[in-house]
Design a protein around this motif. Structure first.
Motif, PDB file in Angstrom:
ATOM      1  N   ALA A  64       1.036  -1.075   0.072  1.00  0.00           N
ATOM      2  CA  ALA A  64       0.027   0.102  -0.025  1.00  0.00           C
ATOM      3  C   ALA A  64       0.950   1.160  -0.083  1.00  0.00           C
ATOM      4  O   ALA A  64       1.948   1.221   0.323  1.00  0.00           O
ATOM      5  N   GLY A  73      -4.744  -0.849  -1.460  1.00  0.00           N
ATOM      6  CA  GLY A  73      -3.300  -0.196  -1.861  1.00  0.00           C
ATOM      7  C   GLY A  73      -3.328   1.283  -1.188  1.00  0.00           C
ATOM      8  O   GLY A  73      -2.387   2.069  -1.037  1.00  0.00           O
ATOM      9  N   SER A  74      -4.444   1.502  -0.265  1.00  0.00           N
ATOM     10  CA  SER A  74      -4.174   2.727   0.217  1.00  0.00           C
ATOM     11  C   SER A  74      -3.992   2.753   1.927  1.00  0.00           C
ATOM     12  O   SER A  74      -4.099   1.510   2.514  1.00  0.00           O
ATOM     13  N   PHE A  88      -3.793  -0.027   6.549  1.00  0.00           N
ATOM     14  CA  PHE A  88      -3.367   0.040   5.301  1.00  0.00           C
ATOM     15  C   PHE A  88      -4.229  -1.215   4.754  1.00  0.00           C
ATOM     16  O   PHE A  88      -4.576  -2.331   5.434  1.00  0.00           O
ATOM     17  N   THR A  91      -3.269  -4.574  -1.492  1.00  0.00           N
ATOM     18  CA  THR A  91      -3.396  -4.982  -2.733  1.00  0.00           C
ATOM     19  C   THR A  91      -3.709  -6.490  -2.732  1.00  0.00           C
ATOM     20  O   THR A  91      -3.268  -7.188  -1.975  1.00  0.00           O
TER      21      THR A  91
END
Length: 121
Positions: A64, A73-74, A88, A91
């Motif tokens: 992330a 991915g944040s 996070f 992904t």
């Protein structure tokens, strides 16, 4: 520091990882031949505009990034009285899935951080 897997209250039952990358004024575990302690103001002037959560500190295994605002991915970072807190949503990669499985099983239950120094001046 210890980390946890949690679930969002959404239709997709998204999971995220949450914990502290570092805690202020506490001795680390032994890191080879040394231990470290991080002062409360250590992040006051740190450039955290492009932080990446990595699997095992490997740049080719990104999970992330804080430039991704929401969803997979944040990465969110918050400096509070305890230290640098992160959250996070990894992904959907094979190593991201492996991480989540190992976290849920308790095989992985800690994290660490790294940083680089600005040598420009």
């Amino acid at each position: 520091t210890e980390i946890e897997v949690r679930s969002l209250d959404d239709e997709n039952k998204s999971e995220y990882v949450e914990g502290y990358a570092l805690k202020f004024e506490r001795w680390s575990e032994r890191l080879g031949w040394f231990k470290e302690i991080i002062s409360r103001g250590a992040l006051d002037e740190a450039d955290m505009s492009n932080v990446i959560a990595l699997f095992n500190h490997k740049i080719d295994y990104p999970l992330a990034r804080n430039t991704v605002s929401t969803g997979a991915g944040s990465l969110q970072l918050t400096v509070d009285a305890i230290g640098l807190k992160f959250r996070f949503e990894p992904t959907d990669t094979t190593y991201g899935q492996d991480l989540m499985k190992n976290l849920r099983a308790g095989v992985i239950n800690q994290c660490s951080f790294s940083f680089s120094l600005d040598h420009s001046g």
